[in-house]
Write an enzyme that holds these catalytic residues in place. Structure first.
Site, PDB file in Angstrom:
ATOM      1  N   LYS A 271      39.486  44.861  28.633  1.00 50.76           N
ATOM      2  CA  LYS A 271      40.673  44.935  27.781  1.00 50.76           C
ATOM      3  C   LYS A 271      40.570  43.923  26.656  1.00 50.76           C
ATOM      4  CE  LYS A 271      44.224  42.490  28.427  1.00 50.76           C
ATOM      5  NZ  LYS A 271      45.423  41.787  28.949  1.00 50.76           N
ATOM      6  N   SER A 272      40.181  42.697  26.999  1.00 52.81           N
ATOM      7  CA  SER A 272      40.113  41.637  25.995  1.00 52.81           C
ATOM      8  C   SER A 272      39.124  41.989  24.889  1.00 52.81           C
ATOM      9  CB  SER A 272      39.714  40.315  26.653  1.00 52.81           C
ATOM     10  OG  SER A 272      40.679  39.911  27.596  1.00 52.81           O
TER      11      SER A 272
ATOM     12  N   GLN B 260      45.779  32.943  23.170  1.00 55.39           N
ATOM     13  CA  GLN B 260      45.907  34.055  22.228  1.00 55.39           C
ATOM     14  C   GLN B 260      46.499  33.614  20.898  1.00 55.39           C
ATOM     15  OE1 GLN B 260      48.112  37.065  24.329  1.00 55.39           O
ATOM     16  NE2 GLN B 260      46.401  37.607  25.656  1.00 55.39           N
TER      17      GLN B 260
ATOM     18  N   LYS C 129      48.361  49.202  33.091  1.00 61.73           N
ATOM     19  CA  LYS C 129      48.290  48.286  31.949  1.00 61.73           C
ATOM     20  C   LYS C 129      46.845  47.959  31.597  1.00 61.73           C
ATOM     21  CE  LYS C 129      49.767  43.573  30.691  1.00 61.73           C
ATOM     22  NZ  LYS C 129      50.392  43.852  29.386  1.00 61.73           N
TER      23      LYS C 129
ATOM     24  N   GLU D 169      43.899  34.288  34.651  1.00 57.95           N
ATOM     25  CA  GLU D 169      44.113  35.696  34.968  1.00 57.95           C
ATOM     26  C   GLU D 169      43.527  36.073  36.331  1.00 57.95           C
ATOM     27  OE1 GLU D 169      40.574  37.943  32.583  1.00 57.95           O
ATOM     28  OE2 GLU D 169      41.943  36.689  31.410  1.00 57.95           O
TER      29      GLU D 169
ATOM     30  N   ARG E 237      54.198  34.174  37.184  1.00 56.93           N
ATOM     31  CA  ARG E 237      53.256  34.538  38.243  1.00 56.93           C
ATOM     32  C   ARG E 237      53.248  33.538  39.392  1.00 56.93           C
ATOM     33  NH1 ARG E 237      48.230  36.954  34.569  1.00 56.93           N
ATOM     34  NH2 ARG E 237      49.032  39.103  34.521  1.00 56.93           N
TER      35      ARG E 237
ATOM     36  N   GLY F  75      50.240  41.046  25.604  1.00 59.40           N
ATOM     37  CA  GLY F  75      50.118  39.804  24.872  1.00 59.40           C
ATOM     38  C   GLY F  75      49.200  39.915  23.676  1.00 59.40           C
TER      39      GLY F  75
ATOM     40  N   HIS G 148      53.496  34.461  31.625  1.00 58.22           N
ATOM     41  CA  HIS G 148      52.691  35.673  31.456  1.00 58.22           C
ATOM     42  C   HIS G 148      53.579  36.906  31.659  1.00 58.22           C
ATOM     43  CE1 HIS G 148      48.233  34.455  31.336  1.00 58.22           C
ATOM     44  NE2 HIS G 148      48.964  33.425  30.953  1.00 58.22           N
TER      45      HIS G 148
END
Length: 455
Positions: A25-26, A179, A435, A338, A369, A103, A365
């Site tokens: 994803k990143s 980010q 997601k 993560e 979490r 994010g 996040h």
């Protein structure tokens, strides 16, 4: 929030599976942004197609960029024909961008929006309003952008694009999210003066590890990924790891190259599958594990080896085998936050105590979490407690029950790991895994039956 409960399947035997996880994803979302800002068309091959990446693609389309699906299986390019073809175009407004709760989308696209010629409205899921965005907003204003957010430092907001941004030097507190820095660096080549980003987080005591957790940037491997991908696209970047000034990154103005990029497998998404091998004493092979990567997920090899397994890089990928017992872990996860939810789930099944440190930033996040993990592990009979910057987890027999996910994909996969060895674990809203990991339940079931697993 879904009321549906997924009965997490129990493993009756040690798992034995070969798995292909979807793309990162990143990397996918960084590649899409860089391709959109390039001078020439490019391809993003073997991308992750999940909610977060589809939101990024749609956001770029709203700004005038062509993002075309290419599914020609006869492609001779390594990585196959599953790709997005990205066609750069003049960025335009007005536009509406839905960030969901991603994010990368809520932070990477506002800098891009400053380059448009009109108003760009950003909105998203209710939880997105609670996630920190003030660092990006303030930095963009300091660089010359006009942004309306009614003083919230969060979504929803409107960017007044003027066709360009002067750029220059800017300070930002990125203690909550790396980010913030990546967002400014990715668009930096298109700013008239490029950008120099200085992290200026206020240091705070972290509860005993001796590091100023509040002041340091979390998840630094993600910034290294941004730097590497910028350089591959032709940008000139100076970074601290090159011997430069600590906490300072510089990107020179200049053209970006349209590339043909093959996205690596998402190593963080491999976490629950490797955990399955660890907690069941089985073996899992993750295909195409890169020998060199900036992905934080590569640290799973070390973390899970310390917890009782063993790993080997082979021509096929990473072979990971559980050792038959699970050890507790004392680890600073500041750079790899993560991974913490699945690591915490494994720790709840260990035979000795665990301390997970350096992850205070996980409170902002997709959900808080740390609180969620403590609550849900304890609801199953565990003994988990929050600390100032992490969790302590002590051995205790677990029992079945409902594991709430708080619409957080990584909590859902952590719950699935617990269900492998605890009867009666029911996962609320497992669909939130879409997601970043589409069809997670299908992949999980295939792993347990020994079917070759492809994401």
């Amino acid at each position: 929030m879904s009321d549906l409960l997924w009965p997490a399947p129990r493993a009756t035997d040690p798992v034995d599976a070969v798995i292909t996880v979807p793309g990162s994803k990143s990397a996918t979302n960084r590649a899409l942004v860089l391709a959109a800002l390039a001078d020439d068309p490019g391809f993003v091959r073997r991308p992750l197609r999940s909610r977060d990446t589809l939101l990024m693609a749609d956001g770029l389309r709203a700004l005038g960029i062509g993002v075309e699906d290419t599914l020609n299986s006869s492609s001779g390019v390594p990585g196959g024909g599953d790709a997005w073809r990205v066609l750069p175009a003049p960025l335009k407004g007005p536009a509406q961008v839905d960030v969901g709760n991603a994010g990368t989308v809520m932070r990477f696209l506002p800098p891009v929006a400053t380059l448009t010629d009109g108003l760009v409205r950003f909105d998203g899921d209710p939880r997105s309003y609670e996630r920190p965005l003030g660092g990006v907003i303030s930095a963009l204003r300091d660089l010359g952008a006009r942004i309306e957010d009614d003083g919230r430092g969060a979504l929803p907001l409107t960017v007044h694009g003027t066709g360009g941004l002067v750029g220059g030097t800017v300070s930002v507190d990125a203690s909550f999210s790396s980010q913030f820095i990546s967002a400014l660096l990715l668009s930096g080549p298109r700013f008239q003066q490029g950008v120099e980003v200085r992290h200026t987080g206020a240091a705070r005591t972290d509860g005993g590890s001796g590091r100023e957790a509040g002041g340091s940037v979390p998840s630094l491997p993600h910034i290294r990924m941004t730097v590497e991908m910028l350089r591959a696209a032709g940008a000139r970047v100076d970074a601290p790891e090159d011997g430069g000034e600590p906490d300072v990154w510089r990107v020179a103005p200049g053209a970006l190259l349209g590339r043909d990029l093959v996205v690596e497998p998402d190593l963080s998404n491999a976490a629950p599958f490797l955990a399955a091998a660890l907690v069941t004493g089985g073996t899992v092979v993750i295909r195409d594990w890169p020998r060199r990567t900036a992905q934080p997920g590569d640290q799973l090899r070390d973390l899970f080896t310390r917890m009782g397994g063993s790993s080997e890089l082979t021509e096929e990928g990473l072979r990971f085998t559980g050792g038959g017992s699970v050890h507790g872990l004392d680890a600073d996860l500041h750079e790899v936050g993560e991974l913490a939810p699945v690591v915490a789930a494994v720790a709840a099944l260990a035979g000795s105590p665990s301390t997970l440190r350096g992850i205070a930033h996980l409170r902002v996040h997709e959900t808080d979490r740390l609180a969620a993990l403590a609550n849900e592990i304890n609801a199953l009979g565990g003994d988990a407690a929050e600390t100032e910057d992490g969790l302590t987890i002590n051995p205790r027999p677990l029992h079945g029950g409902v594991f709430h996910t708080y619409e957080d994909h990584r909590l859902a996969t952590a719950a699935a790991v617990l269900g492998l060895v605890v009867d009666g674990v029911q996962v609320e809203n497992v669909a939130t895994t879409a997601k970043t990991l589409p069809d997670f339940t299908g992949l999980w079931d295939a792993m347990l039956t020994g079917t070759p697993v492809r994401g």
